[in-house]
Design a protein around this motif. Structure first.
Motif, short mmCIF file in Angstrom:
data_model
loop_
_atom_site.label_atom_id
_atom_site.label_comp_id
_atom_site.label_asym_id
_atom_site.label_seq_id
_atom_site.Cartn_x
_atom_site.Cartn_y
_atom_site.Cartn_z
N UNK A 44 -15.80 -5.82 4.68
CA UNK A 44 -15.88 -7.13 5.33
C UNK A 44 -17.12 -7.27 6.18
N UNK A 45 -17.50 -6.18 6.86
CA UNK A 45 -18.72 -6.20 7.67
C UNK A 45 -19.95 -6.30 6.79
N UNK A 46 -19.92 -5.63 5.66
CA UNK A 46 -21.05 -5.72 4.72
C UNK A 46 -21.20 -7.15 4.20
N UNK A 49 -22.62 -9.43 6.80
CA UNK A 49 -24.07 -9.28 6.92
C UNK A 49 -24.80 -10.02 5.81
N UNK A 50 -24.27 -9.92 4.59
CA UNK A 50 -24.89 -10.62 3.46
C UNK A 50 -24.82 -12.13 3.64
N UNK A 51 -23.70 -12.61 4.16
CA UNK A 51 -23.54 -14.04 4.38
C UNK A 51 -24.45 -14.56 5.49
N UNK A 52 -24.79 -13.69 6.43
CA UNK A 52 -25.63 -14.09 7.55
C UNK A 52 -27.11 -13.93 7.22
N UNK A 55 -29.88 -16.58 7.41
CA UNK A 55 -30.23 -17.09 8.73
C UNK A 55 -31.47 -16.40 9.28
N UNK A 56 -31.71 -15.15 8.88
CA UNK A 56 -32.81 -14.38 9.46
C UNK A 56 -33.98 -14.18 8.50
N UNK A 57 -33.76 -14.35 7.21
CA UNK A 57 -34.85 -14.22 6.26
C UNK A 57 -35.77 -15.43 6.34
N UNK A 108 -20.69 -20.78 8.02
CA UNK A 108 -19.84 -19.60 7.91
C UNK A 108 -19.53 -18.96 9.26
N UNK A 109 -20.55 -18.73 10.09
CA UNK A 109 -20.35 -18.02 11.36
C UNK A 109 -19.43 -18.79 12.32
#
Length: 228
Positions: A44-46, A49-52, A55-57, A108-109
């Protein structure tokens, strides 16, 4: 040429693209937010991170990846072309895809945070009473989390409305077809049409400011109601 000339077409196109993108990012973002809200497994944490990641790329990097996947030689792009006759490159559908990917984390967040704020004891009480998981989601979790979800949807819409880099990479800048407000501002500055650029910038700034104020109000009201 009047400064307002050439404003309405990119404005309407931007609203069209943002609305379509919000449908995609809204449905997927809320569903994944709900699915991961109670997940404690490391996968779930992985996935979080992929879903977020969008936002940072940098948007141009996202646009490049979209070109690799959905371009004429990409796996999905070639499949869409062969099966459906649809090419996302240099099309308004490509602009929708780019805006949906970029805005997805902003939906999502907040959705995940809103679902996590729901008292798990209420959901457990529903299970004890024999309510199925779908019923719990629709009758307990969603009604309690809707303000946070709506705030995320507003943020996602604003982000989709102002998307530039990934859209330019995938959809290009075709007036009346893929030239959204942000791209129109860039083209106006490049062509020395400062008056038009000022008007376009004021229009998109005004729309985004109103929507951001609404999102902030929703988030603050949600925190007051949940005590978080």
């Amino acid at each position: 040429m009047n400064a307002w000339d050439g404003v309405w077409v990119p404005l309407i196109l931007s609203l069209k693209v943002a609305c379509c993108a919000l449908v995609i990012s809204g449905v997927t973002g809320v569903m994944l937010g709900f699915a991961l809200a109670r997940t404690r497994h490391w996968l779930g944490h992985v996935l979080d991170s992929l879903c977020t990641l969008p936002m940072v790329l940098p948007p141009t990097v996202l646009g490049y990846y979209l070109l690799v996947v959905f371009g004429s030689k990409g796996i999905l792009g070639q499949w869409l072309q062969d099966v459906w006759g649809l090419s996302l490159v240099f099309s308004w559908q490509g602009a929708v895809l780019a805006a949906a990917v970029v805005s997805f984390p902003l939906v999502f967040k907040p959705a995940r945070a809103a679902f996590e704020a729901v008292d798990a004891r209420l959901e457990q009480a529903g299970r004890v009473l024999g309510v199925g998981e779908l019923g719990i989601a629709l009758r307990i979790s969603l009604p309690l989390a809707w303000r946070g979800i709506l705030a995320g949807l507003v943020l996602g819409f604003v982000r989709a409305l102002g998307e530039f880099g990934a859209t330019l990479m995938l959809a290009g800048s075709i007036p009346g077809k893929t030239q959204t407000l942000s791209i129109a501002i860039y083209e106006a500055v490049q062509a020395g049409r400062d008056g038009q650029a000022h008007v376009l910038a004021l229009v998109i700034s005004g729309v985004c400011l109103v929507l951001l104020w609404f999102s902030t109000w929703l988030s603050a009201d949600h925190r007051r109601r949940t005590g978080t």
